[in-house]
Design an enzyme around this catalytic site. Structure first.
Site, PDB file in Angstrom:
ATOM      1  N   ARG A   1       0.851  -1.182   0.000  1.00  0.00           N
ATOM      2  CA  ARG A   1       0.000   0.000   0.000  1.00  0.00           C
ATOM      3  C   ARG A   1       0.889   1.236   0.000  1.00  0.00           C
ATOM      4  O   ARG A   1       2.090   1.139   0.227  1.00  0.00           O
ATOM      5  CB  ARG A   1      -0.962  -0.015   1.186  1.00  0.00           C
ATOM      6  CG  ARG A   1      -0.235  -0.309   2.479  1.00  0.00           C
ATOM      7  CD  ARG A   1      -0.634   0.504   3.642  1.00  0.00           C
ATOM      8  NE  ARG A   1      -0.543   1.921   3.455  1.00  0.00           N
ATOM      9  CZ  ARG A   1       0.594   2.634   3.607  1.00  0.00           C
ATOM     10  NH1 ARG A   1       1.745   2.061   3.901  1.00  0.00           N
ATOM     11  NH2 ARG A   1       0.585   3.931   3.451  1.00  0.00           N
ATOM     12  N   GLY A   2       0.243   2.401  -0.229  1.00  0.00           N
ATOM     13  CA  GLY A   2       1.016   3.630  -0.397  1.00  0.00           C
ATOM     14  C   GLY A   2       1.179   3.860  -1.889  1.00  0.00           C
ATOM     15  O   GLY A   2       1.560   2.926  -2.621  1.00  0.00           O
ATOM     16  N   ALA A   3       0.879   5.077  -2.325  1.00  0.00           N
ATOM     17  CA  ALA A   3       0.769   5.328  -3.770  1.00  0.00           C
ATOM     18  C   ALA A   3       2.018   4.914  -4.574  1.00  0.00           C
ATOM     19  O   ALA A   3       1.907   4.172  -5.559  1.00  0.00           O
ATOM     20  CB  ALA A   3       0.414   6.797  -4.002  1.00  0.00           C
TER      21      ALA A   3
ATOM     22  N   ARG B   1      -7.181  -0.538  -7.250  1.00  0.00           N
ATOM     23  CA  ARG B   1      -7.390   0.610  -6.353  1.00  0.00           C
ATOM     24  C   ARG B   1      -7.518   1.865  -7.230  1.00  0.00           C
ATOM     25  O   ARG B   1      -6.602   2.178  -7.985  1.00  0.00           O
ATOM     26  CB  ARG B   1      -6.237   0.746  -5.347  1.00  0.00           C
ATOM     27  CG  ARG B   1      -6.156  -0.456  -4.410  1.00  0.00           C
ATOM     28  CD  ARG B   1      -5.389  -0.144  -3.155  1.00  0.00           C
ATOM     29  NE  ARG B   1      -6.117   0.738  -2.269  1.00  0.00           N
ATOM     30  CZ  ARG B   1      -5.579   1.282  -1.168  1.00  0.00           C
ATOM     31  NH1 ARG B   1      -4.329   1.030  -0.854  1.00  0.00           N
ATOM     32  NH2 ARG B   1      -6.287   2.083  -0.399  1.00  0.00           N
TER      33      ARG B   1
ATOM     34  N   GLN C   1      -2.692   2.721   9.572  1.00  0.00           N
ATOM     35  CA  GLN C   1      -1.363   2.829   8.950  1.00  0.00           C
ATOM     36  C   GLN C   1      -0.416   3.668   9.813  1.00  0.00           C
ATOM     37  O   GLN C   1       0.799   3.458   9.786  1.00  0.00           O
ATOM     38  CB  GLN C   1      -1.480   3.468   7.556  1.00  0.00           C
ATOM     39  CG  GLN C   1      -2.127   2.591   6.504  1.00  0.00           C
ATOM     40  CD  GLN C   1      -3.620   2.834   6.404  1.00  0.00           C
ATOM     41  OE1 GLN C   1      -4.261   3.202   7.379  1.00  0.00           O
ATOM     42  NE2 GLN C   1      -4.180   2.617   5.240  1.00  0.00           N
TER      43      GLN C   1
ATOM     44  N   ASP D   1      -1.964  10.773  -2.548  1.00  0.00           N
ATOM     45  CA  ASP D   1      -2.269   9.702  -3.506  1.00  0.00           C
ATOM     46  C   ASP D   1      -2.527  10.247  -4.889  1.00  0.00           C
ATOM     47  O   ASP D   1      -2.404   9.537  -5.888  1.00  0.00           O
ATOM     48  CB  ASP D   1      -3.482   8.897  -3.032  1.00  0.00           C
ATOM     49  CG  ASP D   1      -3.061   7.999  -1.889  1.00  0.00           C
ATOM     50  OD1 ASP D   1      -2.974   8.494  -0.755  1.00  0.00           O
ATOM     51  OD2 ASP D   1      -2.779   6.815  -2.155  1.00  0.00           O
TER      52      ASP D   1
ATOM     53  N   ASN E   1      -5.616  12.479  -0.267  1.00  0.00           N
ATOM     54  CA  ASN E   1      -4.771  11.633   0.589  1.00  0.00           C
ATOM     55  C   ASN E   1      -5.676  10.871   1.553  1.00  0.00           C
ATOM     56  O   ASN E   1      -6.903  11.022   1.528  1.00  0.00           O
ATOM     57  CB  ASN E   1      -3.743  12.498   1.333  1.00  0.00           C
ATOM     58  CG  ASN E   1      -2.684  11.663   2.026  1.00  0.00           C
ATOM     59  OD1 ASN E   1      -2.106  10.750   1.432  1.00  0.00           O
ATOM     60  ND2 ASN E   1      -2.421  11.928   3.296  1.00  0.00           N
ATOM     61  N   LYS E   2      -5.080  10.070   2.397  1.00  0.00           N
ATOM     62  CA  LYS E   2      -5.813   9.221   3.340  1.00  0.00           C
ATOM     63  C   LYS E   2      -6.894  10.004   4.074  1.00  0.00           C
ATOM     64  O   LYS E   2      -6.659  11.131   4.510  1.00  0.00           O
ATOM     65  CB  LYS E   2      -4.805   8.623   4.331  1.00  0.00           C
ATOM     66  CG  LYS E   2      -5.367   7.718   5.395  1.00  0.00           C
ATOM     67  CD  LYS E   2      -6.214   6.592   4.863  1.00  0.00           C
ATOM     68  CE  LYS E   2      -5.507   5.740   3.836  1.00  0.00           C
ATOM     69  NZ  LYS E   2      -6.414   4.789   3.140  1.00  0.00           N
TER      70      LYS E   2
HETATM   71  O1  MRU Z   1      -4.771   3.263   1.618  1.00  0.00           O
HETATM   72  P1  MRU Z   1      -3.292   3.489   1.637  1.00  0.00           P
HETATM   73  O2  MRU Z   1      -2.641   3.028   2.889  1.00  0.00           O
HETATM   74  O3  MRU Z   1      -2.635   2.957   0.388  1.00  0.00           O
HETATM   75  O4  MRU Z   1      -3.161   5.072   1.591  1.00  0.00           O
HETATM   76  C1  MRU Z   1      -1.870   5.624   1.578  1.00  0.00           C
HETATM   77  C2  MRU Z   1      -1.846   7.082   1.771  1.00  0.00           C
HETATM   78  O5  MRU Z   1      -2.859   7.737   1.855  1.00  0.00           O
HETATM   79  C3  MRU Z   1      -0.488   7.720   1.785  1.00  0.00           C
HETATM   80  O6  MRU Z   1      -0.506   8.860   2.573  1.00  0.00           O
HETATM   81  C4  MRU Z   1      -0.096   8.117   0.358  1.00  0.00           C
HETATM   82  O7  MRU Z   1      -0.201   7.021  -0.497  1.00  0.00           O
HETATM   83  C5  MRU Z   1       1.267   8.662   0.284  1.00  0.00           C
HETATM   84  S1  MRU Z   1       2.461   7.378   0.468  1.00  0.00           S
HETATM   85  C6  MRU Z   1       4.002   7.942   0.139  1.00  0.00           C
END
Ligand code: MRU
Length: 355
Positions: free
Chosen positions: A50-52, A93, A199, A240, A250-251
């Site tokens: 996970r994470g963009a 996603r 997270q 993201d 973002n999250k």
């Molecule tokens: O749902 P996730 O855990 O994939 O969401 C991740 C985020 O929102 C992060 O803040 C974002 O991807 C930046 S990661 C460098």
């Protein structure tokens, strides 16, 4: 500069992709082997990866694996299969644009390739490796640009996990904090838990422990109080997707955090690679916001017992949109952008830097 772990890499001996299984942290640091594009899709969908930026690089390896798993000896048929796999990976996603960016990068190589099937297989693996290596260098550049914004003894709130785990290595927002710490700045980080998948509490806290950076976990709802009572100097998170006007997706929870920062005159920054910018979305409202299984919200226990009543229902939107007016700066590998963001982003685009 030294960095210690890659969250995604190609294992030459086993001829597979290895990823840190983020669903097991912080209890266990375990690598999972991905042998097929289907394995990759599942790892992304289930948030093992996970994470963009991490999702993007993992999908790139997914295309490379697809080229190897295919039984097509006819190159044109293989190309069709790779495009179908690309669509399949994109559906895992919807919000993180890095996924689209990476898949499009891989498929453009496919479209332009004129060599044999085996040469295409090799070229796709090399391209995925290249995207992985570039991600690390990009993050180090983001960290260098962002660390200049952090002062000795700063107290920072961060949301979700934008660290090494969310990228190939080093991280974006957490990379900024990490480098400032390595430069000798004494920082303290308040880590939002980041409901429902935690997270922050699970992954960011684990990373900060590895780096020896002092932190406290706070419940998401405490951030407003902490900021208003003067306990915080800066707010820093990842992204993201960033729209052409500078709105940051973002999250979920990032919007409320940014509102509290803005209302109290505390600077809020998003740190991200330029592959996170989506110039086709004029503003954040044009971006699809992922809604995940309500079970992630409902499966909560307290003192060993289920919290929610039997039959309770939930909505689980996992991202939100932070309007650009709430942000003080956008930290990229090309430098820190300042308002008006539609202009500073357009300048970046016209400079043609990796976009
Ligand atoms: O749902 P996730 O855990 O994939 O969401 C991740 C985020 O929102 C992060 O803040 C974002 O991807 C930046 S990661 C460098």
């Amino acid at each position: 500069m030294e960095y210690t772990m890659r969250s995604i890499f190609w294992d030459e001996n086993l001829q597979c992709v290895k990823v840190i299984d983020q669903s097991c942290l912080p209890i266990e640091l375990r690598y999972l082997k991905l042998h097929s594009s289907m394995d990759v899709a599942e790892a992304i969908q289930k948030m093992v990866v996970r994470g963009a930026p991490a999702i993007g690089v993992c999908a790139a390896y997914g295309i490379a694996l697809a080229a190897r798993e295919s039984s097509h000896s006819d190159k044109d048929k293989l190309k069709v299969y790779l495009h179908e796999t690309g669509q399949f990976l994109l559906a895992t996603r919807p919000t993180a644009i890095n996924l689209t960016w990476a898949v499009e990068n891989m498929l453009s190589l496919v479209d332009q390739f004129s060599g044999s099937v085996s040469e295409l297989q090799e070229a796709l693996l090399s391209k995925a490796q290249q995207l992985a290596d570039e991600d690390v260098n990009t993050n180090l550049a983001i960290a260098r640009n962002g660390a200049e914004l952090l002062m000795d003894e700063d107290v920072i709130i961060t949301h979700c996990n934008a660290g090494a785990l969310a990228t190939v290595d080093y991280g974006t927002a957490l990379g900024v904090i990490r480098l400032a710490h390595e430069q000798g700045k004494r920082l303290h980080v308040y880590v939002d838990e980041t409901r429902p998948c935690l997270q922050g509490a699970r992954l960011t806290a684990w990373e900060l422990t590895q780096y020896g950076i002092p932190y406290d976990i706070i419940v998401d709802a405490a951030a407003g109080y902490m900021i208003r009572s003067g306990k915080v100097d800066r707010v820093l998170f990842g992204a993201d997707r960033v729209a052409a006007n500078g709105d940051v997706i973002n999250k979920v929870g990032t919007y409320m955090l940014s509102l509290a920062a803005y209302d109290n005159g505390i600077p809020a920054y998003a740190a991200f690679p330029m592959s996170t910018i989506d110039f086709t979305s004029p503003n954040g409202d044009a971006v699809p916001i992922e809604e995940r299984d309500p079970a992630e919200v409902l499966e909560l226990s307290f003192q060993g017992k289920a919290v929610m009543p039997e039959g309770a229902t939930a909505r689980n939107y996992v991202f939100d949109i932070t309007p650009h007016r709430l942000l003080s700066g956008l930290i990229t590998e090309s430098g820190v952008l300042y308002p008006p963001f539609f202009r500073s982003l357009a300048v970046l685009k016209h400079a043609g830097r990796n976009l």
